[in-house]
Design an enzyme around this catalytic site. Structure first.
Site, PDB file in Angstrom:
ATOM      1  N   GLU A 205      -6.606  -6.654  -4.843  1.00 32.40           N
ATOM      2  CA  GLU A 205      -6.667  -5.347  -5.150  1.00 32.40           C
ATOM      3  C   GLU A 205      -6.477  -5.217  -6.630  1.00 32.40           C
ATOM      4  OE1 GLU A 205      -3.615  -2.522  -3.666  1.00 32.40           O
ATOM      5  OE2 GLU A 205      -3.633  -3.312  -1.484  1.00 32.40           O
ATOM      6  N   GLU A 254      -8.194   9.067  -1.507  1.00 29.89           N
ATOM      7  CA  GLU A 254      -7.291   9.215  -0.230  1.00 29.89           C
ATOM      8  C   GLU A 254      -6.507  10.225  -0.388  1.00 29.89           C
ATOM      9  OE1 GLU A 254      -6.219   5.262   1.677  1.00 29.89           O
ATOM     10  OE2 GLU A 254      -6.292   4.707  -0.416  1.00 29.89           O
ATOM     11  N   LYS A 257      -2.739  10.378   0.857  1.00 29.09           N
ATOM     12  CA  LYS A 257      -1.683   9.397   0.322  1.00 29.09           C
ATOM     13  C   LYS A 257      -0.613   9.983  -0.603  1.00 29.09           C
ATOM     14  CE  LYS A 257      -2.458   4.411  -0.628  1.00 29.09           C
ATOM     15  NZ  LYS A 257      -2.899   3.567  -1.387  1.00 29.09           N
ATOM     16  N   GLU A 263      -1.709   8.171  -6.670  1.00 28.37           N
ATOM     17  CA  GLU A 263      -2.302   7.315  -5.324  1.00 28.37           C
ATOM     18  C   GLU A 263      -3.346   8.018  -4.448  1.00 28.37           C
ATOM     19  OE1 GLU A 263      -0.945   4.609  -4.401  1.00 28.37           O
ATOM     20  OE2 GLU A 263       0.502   4.425  -5.854  1.00 28.37           O
TER      21      GLU A 263
END
Length: 282
Positions: A205, A254, A257, A263
């Site tokens: 990542e 997202e 999240k 995030e």
């Protein structure tokens, strides 16, 4: 691409695509997979049932901390998944590893002084031994963004965004123009001190958020992703000329999240599949 657990709909969609895949064992399954029969079932159900999916790595756990009660099951689960892969004669195609974050480094500056923390050293020693014995890489989640926002008085934004015009950190014979290389080479130094000098690192990542913090802007994120793509083929100062396999986090924003607002904003795409950035891969 990487998916964080076996999702039958995604695996069906990947059939015949030749898209190379990292498939995660979710953290809640680690204890169960320390049982060999359960691990065999997991591999049969999620790997062997999809012979036309191009699996590359199985990530047994993501960002498990040494003080997590599940840490004791990571290496036994890795060994059992590996044994099941060997039984299917797929060990040359599919490597078994685990994905760590950089909090396991006790020292990362300068990169040559990189080492695992006292609390992580015995845990990582057993992980590294497994990887070295099986010719598998360590999967690592590498985020210059978090290093930068945690220490912006000492780290320049240009250094974090891979756009410094010259060397910023001189570490003996190695000169560092960007933080990504410095973090990665600190991890290589830690691996060398743990008996893993031949263990490679795959960046499982890396990304930059586009909203939720002063440094999290569309421009900064686009700059980071593009500069990272342009850079990874050239390797790091410690490993020059060795292209760095790197997975960009993440495909989509997202919205559920958290807890940090940033995030929710790591996606290369909006949830409606529209690209957020004009990024070139060639």
């Amino acid at each position: 691409m990487r998916i964080y657990g076996p999702n039958p709909a995604i695996l069906e969609a990947l059939r015949g695509s030749n898209i190379e895949l990292i498939l995660d064992v979710t953290n809640d399954k680690l204890q169960a997979l320390s049982d060999a029969a359960t691990a065999n079932d997991w591999v049969r159900q999620n790997v062997l049932n999809y012979p036309d999916v191009t699996y590359r790595y199985i990530a047994v756990g993501n960002e498990i901390k040494p003080n997590d009660g599940r840490a004791q099951y990571v290496v036994p689960a890795m060994q059992n998944i590996h044994n099941a892969i060997v039984s299917a004669n797929l060990q040359d195609q599919i490597k078994v590893s685990t994905s760590i974050d950089m909090s396991l480094l006790g020292n990362s500056y300068p990169p040559s002084a990189g080492s695992f923390s006292d609390s992580a050293s015995s845990y990582m020693a057993s992980v590294v031994t497994f990887l070295a014995n099986n010719g598998a890489p360590l999967l690592a989640n590498v985020y210059p963004y978090f290093s930068y926002i945690g220490n912006s008085q000492s780290i320049s934004l240009d250094y974090a965004l891979l756009r410094s015009p010259g060397v910023v950190v001189q570490d003996g014979e190695y000169g560092y123009q960007n933080l990504f290389d410095a973090i990665l080479d600190a991890l290589y130094s830690a691996l060398e001190k743990s008996g893993g000098s031949n263990v490679k690192v795959v960046v499982s990542e890396s990304g930059w958020p586009s909203e939720g913090h002063d440094a999290a802007t569309i421009d900064n994120a686009a700059t980071y992703y593009q500069n990272l793509i342009n850079h990874v083929n050239s390797g790091t100062p410690k490993r020059p000329g060795q292209a760095i396999q790197t997975y960009l986090f993440a495909m989509f924003d997202e919205n559920k999240k958290g807890p940090e607002e940033t995030e929710r904003h790591f996606g290369l795409f909006h949830p409606d599949k529209q690209p957020k950035y004009q990024i070139r891969f060639n």
